[in-house]
Design a protein around this motif. Structure first.
Motif, PDB file in Angstrom:
ATOM      1  N   ARG A 111       0.746  -1.326  -0.078  1.00 25.76           N
ATOM      2  CA  ARG A 111       0.072  -0.067  -0.118  1.00 25.76           C
ATOM      3  C   ARG A 111       0.759   1.339   0.114  1.00 25.76           C
ATOM      4  O   ARG A 111       0.465   2.226  -0.699  1.00 25.76           O
ATOM      5  N   GLU A 115       0.911   4.081  -2.829  1.00 21.53           N
ATOM      6  CA  GLU A 115       0.622   5.813  -2.415  1.00 21.53           C
ATOM      7  C   GLU A 115       1.986   6.625  -2.588  1.00 21.53           C
ATOM      8  O   GLU A 115       1.565   7.833  -3.154  1.00 21.53           O
ATOM      9  N   TYR A 662      -5.594  -0.525   8.978  1.00 23.36           N
ATOM     10  CA  TYR A 662      -5.012   0.517   7.794  1.00 23.36           C
ATOM     11  C   TYR A 662      -5.907   0.972   6.946  1.00 23.36           C
ATOM     12  O   TYR A 662      -5.925   2.246   6.780  1.00 23.36           O
ATOM     13  N   LYS A 663      -7.086   0.051   6.689  1.00 19.37           N
ATOM     14  CA  LYS A 663      -8.133   0.731   5.791  1.00 19.37           C
ATOM     15  C   LYS A 663      -8.925   1.795   6.625  1.00 19.37           C
ATOM     16  O   LYS A 663      -9.340   3.124   5.983  1.00 19.37           O
ATOM     17  N   ARG A 665      -7.931   3.554   9.060  1.00 21.09           N
ATOM     18  CA  ARG A 665      -7.067   4.827   9.313  1.00 21.09           C
ATOM     19  C   ARG A 665      -6.950   5.698   8.017  1.00 21.09           C
ATOM     20  O   ARG A 665      -7.341   6.958   8.220  1.00 21.09           O
ATOM     21  N   THR A 666      -6.907   5.105   7.000  1.00 21.44           N
ATOM     22  CA  THR A 666      -6.932   5.777   5.770  1.00 21.44           C
ATOM     23  C   THR A 666      -8.502   6.547   5.347  1.00 21.44           C
ATOM     24  O   THR A 666      -8.580   7.621   5.120  1.00 21.44           O
ATOM     25  N   LYS A 670      -9.280  10.516   5.299  1.00 20.56           N
ATOM     26  CA  LYS A 670      -9.736  10.983   4.105  1.00 20.56           C
ATOM     27  C   LYS A 670     -11.285  11.981   4.641  1.00 20.56           C
ATOM     28  O   LYS A 670     -11.234  12.825   3.830  1.00 20.56           O
TER      29      LYS A 670
END
Length: 705
Positions: A111, A115, A662-663, A665-666, A670
């Motif tokens: 990831r 990024e 992680y998903k 957190r992103t 956002k």
């Protein structure tokens, strides 16, 4: 006394040289200590040394060095030093992390590559996915990665004609990457996540192959997508390079789906067709027609069995260190041919693990034939739905198409005996009546067995009726049947009736051989090493769970409306489903949640569903799987409902489910990056205070503190 304090200053260039020498000599502990000294003095070493350090640590395939290499990458990115990290080094690190069994770290490295726009080629990240998919959490992450990377290319967003998009296009998911993700989902039963991948395939233009078609059949069967299975059947039948096992796997899925929906007519028709074709192949003309194809497929079967044995031997050691590519070999293989071959072997292993779970159909010389398992499941379904006439018709047709047997060991007689053994005497009697009306002859043993069961329960009316039926059918009962009836009459104080039966028995000059024949039949069915129909049917009925076919029907309707974003119609279908007595399950809720999320802004409706789910979980013990809770959590975080989000997190952690932090957190960064920043307002309502506290709790959970 004054003393001189000597301070030894180390030259950074000398320190870098020592660090490089330590790496060349594989003195990893010394290398790490020297790296720490350099970090304290000058920060990160130069780019070549950092990458050599990462590659050497990754190549060791030891946990402590893999962890330190991963931590070093995260530290460099957090300090905005990602320019020190080379793409090839990070790809190799991700591969080694996945091979060792650290899928979360491997996924994070991939990831980070995306990024920072260091796009890894699909051959490389597909290999990482292959090793990630060996575990449940890794398989889930692999599916997420395919969806995330595939989203970039959906609906022609990336123009392949532009030269500037060359490296980005090289990352586009291909058939192998999709197959690996789907195989992992099938292996660990994250079937609805796999269906999201299937929906994405036409939007990014991935080509289908035979492996993909076979896995689509498995997914449609598990998710109850019968119409899609019927459409897929045309492609399967027309495929010219389909192996025998793949053909068998698909028809296993189709037959299983018919049973799931309670479509006994379609299932029995499939069985008849297989029996008819098998019978045709047995005669000389039919055998000459099928011989060449059968020999060819037998060869394929033998090759597949060898592959299956080899894959079983390698299952426990997918990440064998001796097979791992060194960093030098990895860099030298510019076209990644070795890695591609390795990935395909991993895919074969994954596919083999879930392939042989259904055993409704087998093959002989390339000809599909139903197994006893499908007969047992069909008979049980007919009995549970009380379709006696259809069951007798099915069994009679089966006996005609199959090899002939004696009346006392025919499938119909074995089913009747099973009903008697289970105490279903009325159903056994109904089966006998229907068989007699159809002109089917049955032996005396089955009448004798049912008579004794009636006598044991003192059901004199049924005894008289059955005795009358036996006489009409020209069946001569054995001595033990008469003895049971006489004893029953005596117990009922019907002395005259008992005397008449005794005279009738004497006039017929009966012995006890009939009972002995029946006992031998039953003991043969139950005690034999062969899988006899009666024994298997008894086991299936005792152990099997009752299937509510209506739930699958209504789930299909609700799923259709949710896919079309017709949520009012989906809600009406849910109300109708409940009014008919069918309880919604996890699949029902998943369709509704994803439907509301697709429409957008329907957070109140999802909150109401969540409340209902909690009630079902608390009072009725209903279990919710990872996929459903993950979709609910995603909707709540997207909408900023952090109190509810924390409830879902608590349920998932209580159930020891994997959560992709992680998903989330992103997702938080956002949509809610500015939330909870700065000091709290002096004046807040209680609801505002609770929401802020919940958001802070969630922020801490995802690791943003």
């Amino acid at each position: 006394m004054a003393s001189t304090i000597l301070v030894q200053a180390r030259d950074p260039a000398k320190l870098s040289e020592e660090l490089q020498n330590a790496l060349d000599e594989h003195r990893l502990t010394d290398a790490w200590n020297l790296h720490e000294q350099h970090m304290n003095m000058e920060g990160f070493p130069r780019k070549s040394i950092v990458n050599k350090l990462l590659a050497t640590f990754a190549e060791s395939l030891e946990l402590q060095w893999l962890d330190r290499a991963y931590d070093l990458v995260v530290k460099a990115i957090n300090e905005h030093k990602q320019n020190l990290l080379e793409k090839e080094t990070l790809i190799y690190l991700a591969l080694c992390l996945a091979r060792y069994g650290l899928p979360v770290n491997a996924a994070t490295v991939l990831r980070k590559l995306v990024e920072t726009e260091q796009f890894p080629p699909v051959t490389a990240w597909a290999a990482v996915l292959g090793y990630m998919s060996q575990t449940s959490a890794g398989a889930y992450l692999a599916a997420e990665l395919v969806l995330e990377i595939g989203f970039i290319f959906q609906d022609g967003r990336v123009d392949p004609r532009k030269k500037s998009n060359e490296h980005l296009i090289a990352m586009k998911p291909n058939t192998t990457a999709v197959n690996i993700a789907l195989a992992g989902c099938l292996l660990f039963e994250t079937n609805r996540k796999a269906e999201q991948i299937l929906d994405m395939i036409p939007r990014i233009g991935v080509k289908t192959d035979i492996t993909l078609l076979t896995m689509m059949g498995h997914l449609y069967e598990r998710n109850g997508r019968r119409e899609e299975l019927k459409k897929l059947k045309r492609y399967i039948d027309e495929a010219h390079d389909l192996s025998d096992s793949q053909f068998r796997e698909f028809y296993n899925c189709l037959l299983s789906c018919h049973l799931k929906f309670g479509d006994l007519e379609s299932a029995s028709h499939m069985v008849f067709e297989m029996l008819r074709k098998a019978k045709k192949a047995q005669n000389s003309l039919g055998m000459s027609t099928f011989m060449f194809e059968g020999m060819k497929i037998d060869k394929i079967e033998s090759q597949e069995s060898v592959i299956h044995e080899k894959s079983n031997d390698a299952e426990s050691s997918v990440s064998i260190r001796t097979q791992a590519l060194t960093y030098g070999d990895f860099c030298a293989d510019r076209k990644l041919l070795k890695l591609e071959a390795e990935t395909k072997e991993v895919l074969k292993t994954l596919v083999t693990k879930f392939q042989t779970q259904l055993d409704l159909i087998t093959t002989t010389r390339g000809i599909l034939q139903p197994t006893e398992t499908i007969f047992v499941k069909l008979v049980r379904a007919f009995l549970e739905s009380n379709k006696i006439k259809e069951l007798v018709g099915f069994l009679v047709k089966v006996e005609k198409e199959d090899s002939p047997v004696s009346p006392d060991s025919s499938p119909l007689v074995q089913v009747i005996n099973t009903c008697i053994s289970l105490g279903w005497l009325d159903r056994a009697h109904d089966l006998l009546d229907e068989a007699r009306l159809c002109g089917v002859k049955t032996g005396s043993s089955v009448y004798s067995s049912l008579l004794k069961a009636y006598c044991k329960e003192n059901r004199s009316t049924e005894v008289k009726s059955l005795l009358k039926d036996a006489r009409k059918a020209g069946v001569q009962l054995d001595a033990s049947s008469y003895e049971a009836m006489i004893e029953s009459r005596v117990v009922g104080n019907d002395t005259r009736g008992a005397l008449n039966l005794f005279k009738e028995m004497k006039e017929a000059k009966l012995d006890k051989s009939g009972q002995q024949d029946f006992d031998n039949l039953v003991s043969g069915c139950v005690g034999s090493g062969e899988a006899k129909l009666m024994a298997k049917l008894l086991q299936e009925i005792k152990d099997g769970q009752t299937v509510d076919c209506g739930v699958h029907d209504w789930n299909s309707v609700i799923h259709f409306f949710c896919r079309k974003r017709l949520m009012p119609d989906a809600e009406k279908a849910l109300k109708k489903m409940r009014s008919l007595g069918h309880a919604p399950n996890a699949q029902t809720f998943h369709s509704l949640v994803t439907g509301y999320a697709a429409v957008g802004g329907k957070y109140t409706e999802v909150t109401e569903l969540w409340g209902e789910m909690k009630v079902l979980a608390f009072y009725h013990g209903m279990k919710f799987d990872q996929e459903l809770l993950d979709s609910v959590l995603y909707t709540f975080v997207r909408g900023g409902f952090f109190i509810r989000a924390n409830e879902v997190v608590e349920m998932m952690e209580k159930g020891k489910m994997f959560v992709d932090k992680y998903k989330y957190r992103t997702l938080f960064l956002k949509y809610h990056k500015a939330f909870c920043k700065g000091k709290a307002p002096k004046f807040q309502t209680e609801s505002q205070l609770n929401r802020r506290e919940a958001a802070l709790t969630f922020k801490k959970w995802v690791g943003l503190f």
